[in-house]
Design an enzyme around this catalytic site. Structure first.
Site, PDB file in Angstrom:
ATOM      1  CD  GLU A 193     -33.985 -17.439   8.553  1.00  0.00           C
ATOM      2  OE1 GLU A 193     -34.799 -16.903   9.348  1.00  0.00           O
ATOM      3  OE2 GLU A 193     -32.879 -17.842   8.896  1.00  0.00           O
ATOM      4  CD  GLU A 202     -35.844 -12.412  16.193  1.00  0.00           C
ATOM      5  OE1 GLU A 202     -35.591 -13.601  15.906  1.00  0.00           O
ATOM      6  OE2 GLU A 202     -35.726 -11.481  15.380  1.00  0.00           O
TER       7      GLU A 202
END
Length: 492
Positions: free
Chosen positions: A250, A385
Site C-alpha cells: 500500500e 507526493e
C-alpha cells in the site's frame, strides 16, 4: 527512562547490539521514550520464533473460533485503553488528539471485525462432471508474515496488518516505524495479556535497513505486507523475489479532489481543506490536488485562503488544535523543500508556505497550511507526493478535462467528486483510475471495505474480506466417493 523493547517468542528483549534511539514528540522535539534499535540478528530471531509457532506450536493448529476468542479479548483490552492509545499516538506522531481518538476506536472495530470473520465460511464446493467426486476449496494461512508499517497511523496501521493476519492463522512479525513505536509496544503488552501463544505475534523495533530488509529477503518468511513510500516498496518487492513470497504493498498517492460549480459550496470548501489538512497532510490518500471548475474559482479561492489562515495549528494535545506538527524535523525540511521548489518552478502561493516559529511552536515541526495556484503541469509539487499540508489547485472547464487531469498521475489510490448532479457524479467516479473514491465527502473509511490503489499506489487490498483473503492460500481438495481401480494399467 524505560527503554521500549522487542517482543519475540513471548518475551521482552533488547536488541542484541544494545543500541537504542530517542523517540521524540514532534510538537516540541523532546524525548518521550527510548527504543531498542534492532538489527538483522534480532529480525532473524523473530522469524525463528514465528516459524516455530506456525510450524510446530499451538498457533499453527488453532481453529477459527479459538483465534476469534483471542482477537475479541484483544479488542476489549484495546477499547479499555483507548484513551491511553490516543494520547500515545498524539505525543509520538503529532496528530490532534481528536484524530487519534478516532484511530483508537477504529482499531477496536478492526479487531472485532476480523474476530467475526475468523470462524465464517472460507471455502467453496463445486458441482463437477463426475458424480463420484466431491470437489472443494479451503483457505489456509500462508505461514509467517512480515508486516512493515509507517509512522502516520502508528496504532491503526499495526491493527490493519495484525488483525487479518492473526485471524487467518498466520504467525506475524510487526516492524513499526523507528520514529513511532510507542503504541505498538503498548499493543503487544495487551497481545500478551490476551493470551496469544509465544511466537504468534512478534514485534521488532528498528530501521527499515536492516530490520525491514531482512524480513523482506528471508526465505523463511512467506509473505510481506508493507505500507509506505514507493521507493521502499520497490526494494521490498525485489527482495521478496528470492523465495517468491506473497506481497501486499500500500504505497503513495497524489489524489484528485474534483469540485464542480454545482457542488454545495460550503461543504466542498470544508472537504477541500479536510482532504489535505487532516493528519497534517501525512496521509497516503490525502486530497492533495484540488481540481476546481473555473467558473467558481474567483469565489472559491479567496474563501479557501481565508479559511486556511484560520486553521488552528499547535500541539495535538491542546483542545483547540486543528492541525498538528509534522512527524520529524527531517520530514518538515523535506516538505519545506517541496514548497521552495514550487516557488522556483513558477507556482503562486495562495496562502501559507512557511515554517511556524511563533512562541512555543518554534520548538516543534510546524508548517503553515499551504495552497498553491497557477502550478505548472510538470512541477514537482504537481507530480510528486509531498506528504504534508500542501495543496495544489488546478482549474478545469469541462467534465472531460477534469477526468483527464485527475488521471494524469502515476498514482491511483484515491479521489473524490463534489457535485449536486448525481448522474455526473457517477460518470466521473467510474472513470477515475483510483481504488478508493468518494462522492460529496472525503476520507471516511470502513473496516468492512477494501483499501488499496491502482497503478503505482500498490498491489493488493487490505481490510474487508479482501484483507483476510490476502493472508490465505487457496487449496483444492478432491474426494473420491467410490474408491477403486481406474483400470488404466491393464497388466497391474
Amino acid at each position: 527512562m524505560k527503554t521500549l523493547l522487542n517482543h519475540i517468542n513471548g518475551k521482552w528483549v533488547a536488541a542484541k547490539s544494545g543500541a537504542s534511539r530517542d523517540i521524540l514528540n514532534p510538537a516540541n522535539n523532546r524525548v518521550i521514550a527510548k527504543a531498542t534499535d534492532s538489527g538483522a540478528a534480532d529480525a532473524e530471531d523473530a522469524i525463528t520464533a514465528a516459524r516455530k509457532a506456525f510450524d510446530h506450536g499451538p498457533w499453527g493448529k488453532s481453529t477459527g473460533p479459538e483465534r476469534a476468542e483471542k482477537l475479541l479479548a484483544l479488542a476489549n483490552l484495546v477499547e479499555k485503553h483507548a484513551d491511553e492509545f490516543a494520547k500515545i499516538d498524539t505525543e509520538n506522531n503529532g496528530k490532534p488528539l481528536r484524530e487519534a481518538n478516532y484511530d483508537a476506536a477504529d482499531a477496536v472495530g478492526c479487531f472485532r471485525y476480523y474476530a467475526g470473520l475468523a470462524s465464517k465460511p472460507q471455502g467453496q464446493t463445486y458441482s463437477v462432471s463426475d458424480p463420484n467426486m466431491v470437489c472443494m476449496t479451503v483457505r489456509e494461512p500462508i505461514g509467517v508474515c512480515a508486516q512493515i508499517i509507517p509512522w502516520n497511523y502508528p496504532l491503526l496501521m499495526a491493527v490493519w496488518k495484525l488483525a487479518p493476519g492473526l485471524a487467518a492463522g498466520n504467525a506475524c512479525i510487526l516492524k513499526p516505524s523507528e520514529m513511532t513505536p510507542v503504541s505498538a509496544v503498548k499493543l503487544f503488552e495487551l497481545i500478551e495479556k490476551a493470551g496469544f501463544p509465544p511466537g504468534a505475534a512478534n514485534l521488532v523495533l528498528g530501521p527499515g535497513d536492516p530490520v525491514g530488509s531482512t524480513l523482506a529477503a528471508s526465505d523463511r518468511v512467506d509473505k510481506v505486507a508493507f505500507t509506505g513510500g514507493g521507493v521502499t516498496g520497490r526494494k521490498i518487492m525485489t527482495a521478496a523475489t528470492g523465495n517468491l513470497k506473497k506481497v501486499t504493498l500500500e504505497l503513495g498517492g497524489k489524489s484528485p479532489n474534483i469540485v464542480f460549480a454545482d457542488a454545495d459550496f460550503e461543504s466542498a470548501l470544508e472537504f477541500a481543506m479536510f482532504g489535505i489538512f487532516a493528519g497534517q497532510g501525512e496521509v497516503c490518500s490525502a486530497g492533495s490536488r484540488l481540481l476546481l471548475e473555473r467558473k467558481i474559482a474567483k469565489k472559491f479561492l479567496p474563501r479557501l485562503a481565508d479559511a486556511c489562515r484560520k486553521i488552528v495549528v499547535g500541539d495535538g494535545l491542546a483542545k483547540k488544535t486543528e492541525m498538528g506538527p509534522l512527524v520529524s524535523r527531517a520530514h518538515m525540511e523535506k516538505v519545506l523543500g517541496y514548497i521552495e521548489s514550487g516557488l522556483d518552478e513558477g507556482a503562486k502561493l495562495l496562502c501559507g508556505g512557511k515554517r511556524i516559529t511563533k512562541g512555543a511552536l518554534a520548538r516543534g515541526n510546524f508548517v503553515e497550511p499551504t495552497v498553491f495556484v497557477d502550478v505548472p503541469p510538470e512541477a514537482k509539487i504537481m507530480k510528486e507526493e509531498i506528504f504534508g499540508p500542501v495543496l495544489v489547485v488546478e482549474l478545469f472547464d469541462t467534465e472531460e478535462e477534469a477526468i483527464a487531469k485527475a488521471n494524469d498521475t502515476v498514482y491511483g489510490l484515491a479521489g473524490a467528486v463534489f457535485t449536486s448532479d448525481g448522474a455526473k457524479a457517477q460518470r466521473v467516479i467510474k472513470q477515475l483510475r483510483a481504488g478508493i473514491t468518494w462522492i460529496n465527502t472525503y476520507h471516511p473509511t470502513f473496516n468492512e471495505a477494501p483499501w488499496g490503489g491502482y497503478k503505482q499506489s500498490g498491489i493488493g487490498r487490505e481490510l474487508g474480506t479482501y484483507g483476510l483473503e490476502a493472508y490465505t492460500e487457496v487449496k483444492q481438495i478432491n474426494i473420491n466417493l467410490a474408491p477403486g481401480r481406474v483400470n488404466w494399467f491393464k497388466n497391474l
